[in-house]
Design an enzyme around this catalytic site. Structure first.
Site, PDB file in Angstrom:
ATOM      1  N   GLU A  38      -3.078  26.388  15.679  1.00  0.00           N
ATOM      2  CA  GLU A  38      -4.230  27.218  15.354  1.00  0.00           C
ATOM      3  C   GLU A  38      -5.413  26.322  14.998  1.00  0.00           C
ATOM      4  OE1 GLU A  38      -2.903  31.467  14.069  1.00  0.00           O
ATOM      5  OE2 GLU A  38      -3.164  30.214  12.307  1.00  0.00           O
ATOM      6  N   HIS A  69      -0.134  27.972   6.923  1.00  0.00           N
ATOM      7  CA  HIS A  69      -1.337  28.498   7.585  1.00  0.00           C
ATOM      8  C   HIS A  69      -2.550  27.751   7.041  1.00  0.00           C
ATOM      9  CE1 HIS A  69      -4.531  31.171   8.860  1.00  0.00           C
ATOM     10  NE2 HIS A  69      -3.676  31.667   9.736  1.00  0.00           N
ATOM     11  N   GLY A  90     -10.722  33.549  13.432  1.00  0.00           N
ATOM     12  CA  GLY A  90     -11.634  34.569  12.931  1.00  0.00           C
ATOM     13  C   GLY A  90     -13.076  34.347  13.338  1.00  0.00           C
ATOM     14  N   SER A 102      -8.482  33.669  17.425  1.00  0.00           N
ATOM     15  CA  SER A 102      -9.274  34.617  18.199  1.00  0.00           C
ATOM     16  C   SER A 102      -8.604  35.049  19.509  1.00  0.00           C
ATOM     17  CB  SER A 102     -10.683  34.064  18.473  1.00  0.00           C
ATOM     18  OG  SER A 102     -11.360  33.848  17.242  1.00  0.00           O
ATOM     19  N   LYS A 133      -2.541  39.098   7.477  1.00  0.00           N
ATOM     20  CA  LYS A 133      -3.302  38.490   6.361  1.00  0.00           C
ATOM     21  C   LYS A 133      -3.427  39.505   5.208  1.00  0.00           C
ATOM     22  CE  LYS A 133      -5.447  35.384   9.632  1.00  0.00           C
ATOM     23  NZ  LYS A 133      -6.556  34.529   9.992  1.00  0.00           N
ATOM     24  N   ASN A 145      -0.216  38.361  12.367  1.00  0.00           N
ATOM     25  CA  ASN A 145      -0.419  37.970  10.969  1.00  0.00           C
ATOM     26  C   ASN A 145      -1.477  38.908  10.379  1.00  0.00           C
ATOM     27  OD1 ASN A 145      -1.005  36.756   8.543  1.00  0.00           O
ATOM     28  ND2 ASN A 145      -1.815  34.854   9.425  1.00  0.00           N
ATOM     29  N   GLU A 187      -5.328  28.705   6.120  1.00  0.00           N
ATOM     30  CA  GLU A 187      -5.953  29.349   4.955  1.00  0.00           C
ATOM     31  C   GLU A 187      -5.207  28.976   3.672  1.00  0.00           C
ATOM     32  OE1 GLU A 187      -5.842  33.250   6.680  1.00  0.00           O
ATOM     33  OE2 GLU A 187      -7.432  32.653   8.065  1.00  0.00           O
TER      34      GLU A 187
HETATM   35  P1  13P Z   1      -7.694  35.476  14.333  1.00  0.00           P
HETATM   36  O1  13P Z   1      -6.866  35.998  15.488  1.00  0.00           O
HETATM   37  O2  13P Z   1      -8.331  36.573  13.537  1.00  0.00           O
HETATM   38  O3  13P Z   1      -8.665  34.429  14.779  1.00  0.00           O
HETATM   39  O4  13P Z   1      -6.689  34.754  13.315  1.00  0.00           O
HETATM   40  C1  13P Z   1      -5.785  33.828  13.802  1.00  0.00           C
HETATM   41  C2  13P Z   1      -4.847  33.479  12.725  1.00  0.00           C
HETATM   42  O5  13P Z   1      -5.212  32.843  11.749  1.00  0.00           O
HETATM   43  C3  13P Z   1      -3.461  33.970  12.834  1.00  0.00           C
HETATM   44  O6  13P Z   1      -2.633  33.363  11.903  1.00  0.00           O
END
Ligand code: 13P
Length: 254
Positions: free
Chosen positions: A169, A97, A175, A214, A11, A9, A99
């Site tokens: 997740e 997601h 992150g 992560s 982002k 992803n 976010e």
């Molecule tokens: P990270 O791997 O940066 O923690 O992000 C995970 C994520 O949100 C994937 O959709």
């Protein structure tokens, strides 16, 4: 045997130049894939680059989101339909997601509509679920995740899970560099499979469950060694050809 899948992803990162360089780098590095499906999800603007660069590659690509406002054209400024994603060659799309749930206040009704729109275009939804830190600290993580699964099941029926992927997740691991331990992740994955199994054991058994939060080359192998972890949804580490390739290799080696 369940399908193994590693998804990147991206982002809201990169530029046209970095997108092309990442795609060509991955294509060269992952010329052969052994029993692992790989998918990258660039921003909408770079899906046409993914389509062009990955045309003769086994790497698939998908979108990070989709409109829930019907499947066809319409007056929805700024939206991208499932039909457009299909036209662009997408095989997958991320839905729900954390976010998007958090910053764009996506409701359960909207998420279910997004899933419906994608399935109508034969695009595989990757449904994200996961609890926040205070949910976990209050011991509510299973209740939260079960609720998120039921948001879809109660509206569309369990049958849709035969055409979907679920990504667990935990929000506190995204992150932050603070990954769930393999045991914590496995426990939740087994719980998710159990929730679906109560409704349909055959669908539950075949449902690919990805872990996200992560994931890095140095923790991927231990996560993938877990019985119910069928792959990963990778954020930060998927922006680097070496790191993403090493995570895929870790899945191939278990
Ligand atoms: P990270 O791997 O940066 O923690 O992000 C995970 C994520 O949100 C994937 O959709």
């Amino acid at each position: 045997m369940r399908r193994s899948l590693v998804v990147g992803n991206w982002k809201m990162n990169g530029s046209k130049a970095t997108a092309v360089s990442l795609l060509t780098g991955l294509k060269a590095r992952l010329a052969e894939l052994n029993a692992v499906d790989v998918c990258v999800c660039p921003p909408f603007l770079y899906l046409s680059d993914a389509n062009a660069q990955l045309a003769d590659s086994a790497i698939r690509f998908g979108a990070q989101d989709v409109s829930g406002n019907g499947q066809d054209n319409g007056a929805y400024t700024g939206e991208v339909s499932a039909a457009m994603l299909s036209d662009a060659g997408c095989e997958f799309a991320i839905v729900g997601h954390s976010e998007r749930r958090e910053y764009f206040a996506e409701s359960a009704d909207l998420l279910a509509k997004k899933v419906e729109c994608l399935l109508a275009e034969k695009i595989t939804p990757i449904l994200c679920v996961g609890e926040k830190l205070d949910d976990r600290e209050s011991g509510l993580e299973q209740q939260i995740v079960e609720g998120q699964l039921h948001e879809i099941v109660d509206r569309l029926g369990v049958q849709v899970f035969s055409q979907m992927v679920v990504a667990y997740e935990p929000v506190w691991a995204i992150g932050t560099g603070k990954t769930a331990t393999p045991e914590q992740a496995q426990q939740m994955h087994a719980f998710i499979r159990g929730v679906v199994s109560k409704l349909d054991p055959v669908i539950a058994d075949k449902l690919p469950l990805l872990y996200g939060g992560s994931v890095k080359p140095d923790n991927a192998k231990d996560l993938f060694a877990m019985q119910d972890i069928d792959g990963a949804l990778v954020g930060g580490a998927c922006l680097d050809v070496d790191s993403f390739s090493l995570i895929i290799k870790a899945k191939e080696s278990v």
